[in-house]
Design a protein around this motif. Structure first.
Motif, PDB file in Angstrom:
ATOM      1  N   GLU A  31       0.827  -1.212   0.000  1.00  0.00           N
ATOM      2  CA  GLU A  31       0.000   0.000   0.000  1.00  0.00           C
ATOM      3  C   GLU A  31       0.860   1.261   0.000  1.00  0.00           C
ATOM      4  O   GLU A  31       0.402   2.327  -0.409  1.00  0.00           O
ATOM      5  CB  GLU A  31      -0.925   0.011   1.217  1.00  0.00           C
ATOM      6  CG  GLU A  31      -2.006  -1.039   1.173  1.00  0.00           C
ATOM      7  CD  GLU A  31      -2.764  -1.158   2.493  1.00  0.00           C
ATOM      8  OE1 GLU A  31      -2.504  -0.381   3.434  1.00  0.00           O
ATOM      9  OE2 GLU A  31      -3.631  -2.061   2.580  1.00  0.00           O
ATOM     10  N   GLN A  32       2.109   1.138   0.448  1.00  0.00           N
ATOM     11  CA  GLN A  32       3.034   2.271   0.495  1.00  0.00           C
ATOM     12  C   GLN A  32       4.048   2.226  -0.652  1.00  0.00           C
ATOM     13  O   GLN A  32       5.019   2.992  -0.663  1.00  0.00           O
ATOM     14  CB  GLN A  32       3.777   2.289   1.841  1.00  0.00           C
ATOM     15  CG  GLN A  32       2.861   2.359   3.041  1.00  0.00           C
ATOM     16  CD  GLN A  32       1.907   3.534   2.969  1.00  0.00           C
ATOM     17  OE1 GLN A  32       2.284   4.649   2.626  1.00  0.00           O
ATOM     18  NE2 GLN A  32       0.638   3.286   3.281  1.00  0.00           N
ATOM     19  N   ILE A 118       7.387   7.357   5.994  1.00  0.00           N
ATOM     20  CA  ILE A 118       6.471   7.670   4.896  1.00  0.00           C
ATOM     21  C   ILE A 118       5.327   8.514   5.456  1.00  0.00           C
ATOM     22  O   ILE A 118       4.544   8.047   6.285  1.00  0.00           O
ATOM     23  CB  ILE A 118       5.938   6.375   4.245  1.00  0.00           C
ATOM     24  CG1 ILE A 118       7.111   5.520   3.732  1.00  0.00           C
ATOM     25  CG2 ILE A 118       4.956   6.705   3.134  1.00  0.00           C
ATOM     26  CD1 ILE A 118       6.716   4.137   3.253  1.00  0.00           C
ATOM     27  N   ASP A 119       5.262   9.736   5.003  1.00  0.00           N
ATOM     28  CA  ASP A 119       4.257  10.695   5.479  1.00  0.00           C
ATOM     29  C   ASP A 119       4.340  10.810   7.006  1.00  0.00           C
ATOM     30  O   ASP A 119       5.410  11.071   7.521  1.00  0.00           O
ATOM     31  CB  ASP A 119       2.857  10.313   4.988  1.00  0.00           C
ATOM     32  CG  ASP A 119       2.755  10.329   3.455  1.00  0.00           C
ATOM     33  OD1 ASP A 119       3.404  11.197   2.834  1.00  0.00           O
ATOM     34  OD2 ASP A 119       2.037   9.485   2.890  1.00  0.00           O
ATOM     35  N   TYR A 123       7.297   2.792   9.285  1.00  0.00           N
ATOM     36  CA  TYR A 123       7.061   1.367   9.082  1.00  0.00           C
ATOM     37  C   TYR A 123       8.371   0.653   9.389  1.00  0.00           C
ATOM     38  O   TYR A 123       9.311   0.725   8.591  1.00  0.00           O
ATOM     39  CB  TYR A 123       6.634   1.093   7.636  1.00  0.00           C
ATOM     40  CG  TYR A 123       5.329   1.757   7.278  1.00  0.00           C
ATOM     41  CD1 TYR A 123       4.151   1.036   7.284  1.00  0.00           C
ATOM     42  CD2 TYR A 123       5.272   3.119   6.942  1.00  0.00           C
ATOM     43  CE1 TYR A 123       2.942   1.635   6.963  1.00  0.00           C
ATOM     44  CE2 TYR A 123       4.072   3.728   6.634  1.00  0.00           C
ATOM     45  CZ  TYR A 123       2.911   2.987   6.647  1.00  0.00           C
ATOM     46  OH  TYR A 123       1.715   3.587   6.337  1.00  0.00           O
ATOM     47  N   THR A 139      12.420   7.288  -0.943  1.00  0.00           N
ATOM     48  CA  THR A 139      11.799   6.997   0.355  1.00  0.00           C
ATOM     49  C   THR A 139      12.836   7.196   1.454  1.00  0.00           C
ATOM     50  O   THR A 139      13.934   6.647   1.387  1.00  0.00           O
ATOM     51  CB  THR A 139      11.268   5.551   0.403  1.00  0.00           C
ATOM     52  OG1 THR A 139      10.321   5.373  -0.655  1.00  0.00           O
ATOM     53  CG2 THR A 139      10.614   5.252   1.744  1.00  0.00           C
TER      54      THR A 139
END
Length: 181
Positions: A31-32, A118-119, A123, A139
């Motif tokens: 999803e990322q 991420i944002d 994670y 990233t």
């Protein structure tokens, strides 16, 4: 066992979720835009095997990935706690950075913790033997090899310059859990 802990930036001491099933880890990371996969060796790798033997044991999935994604360069990185530069190398990897192309790491042996920023989330992916992680270019992340490191990884990229890191200068890694030995 591989795992994924997802933290909000506002609460680095407590993950929002912890996943340990491969399918859950892979789908959450997908999803990322992060690929998480598992490969099995075609032949048993003996202790003390050469880099060529390690690559040969995974040649089919390596070739497939190189063809799919256009990777041209391959190398093997081996690190253990006997290395006199352990503390220095650990500190360097713990600084948040990114790469100009995908960071592709396949764990032949050992383990390491990739923490992806991420944002508004981090994670934290604990990778172990047979785990492949592909962190997309740009990233932000940091890598913890632990106080007593032991890992062997195969790295792929499009050019040797792809291994060069751009450090962000952010001390975010100091606020999140490290790899426990």
């Amino acid at each position: 066992m591989s795992s994924l802990s997802v933290y909000h930036l506002s609460s680095p001491e407590l993950p929002n979720k912890v996943l340990t099933h491969f399918e859950d880890i892979a789908s959450t990371l997908a999803e990322q835009g992060v690929r998480f996969d598992r490969w099995q060796a075609a032949a048993k790798i003996q202790p003390g095997a050469s880099q060529e033997d390690m690559i040969a044991a995974y040649q089919a999935p390596i070739d497939k990935l190189m063809t799919e994604r256009g990777y041209l360069s391959i190398d093997v990185v081996s690190f253990n706690s006997d290395d006199p530069q352990t503390a220095e190398m650990r500190a360097k990897f713990l600084d948040e950075h990114c790469h100009g192309e995908d960071a592709v790491r396949f764990f032949v042996a050992g383990r390491g913790l990739f923490s992806l920023h991420i944002d508004d989330y981090v994670y934290a992916v604990l990778c172990e033997k047979n785990d492949l992680i592909i962190v997309p270019a740009g990233t932000k992340y940091w890598f913890d090899m632990g106080e007593h490191p032991h890992f062997i990884t195969i790295r792929l990229c499009k050019s040797p310059e792809g291994f060069e890191a751009s450090f962000t200068g952010d001390d975010i890694a100091s606020r999140f859990p490290l790899l426990e030995d």
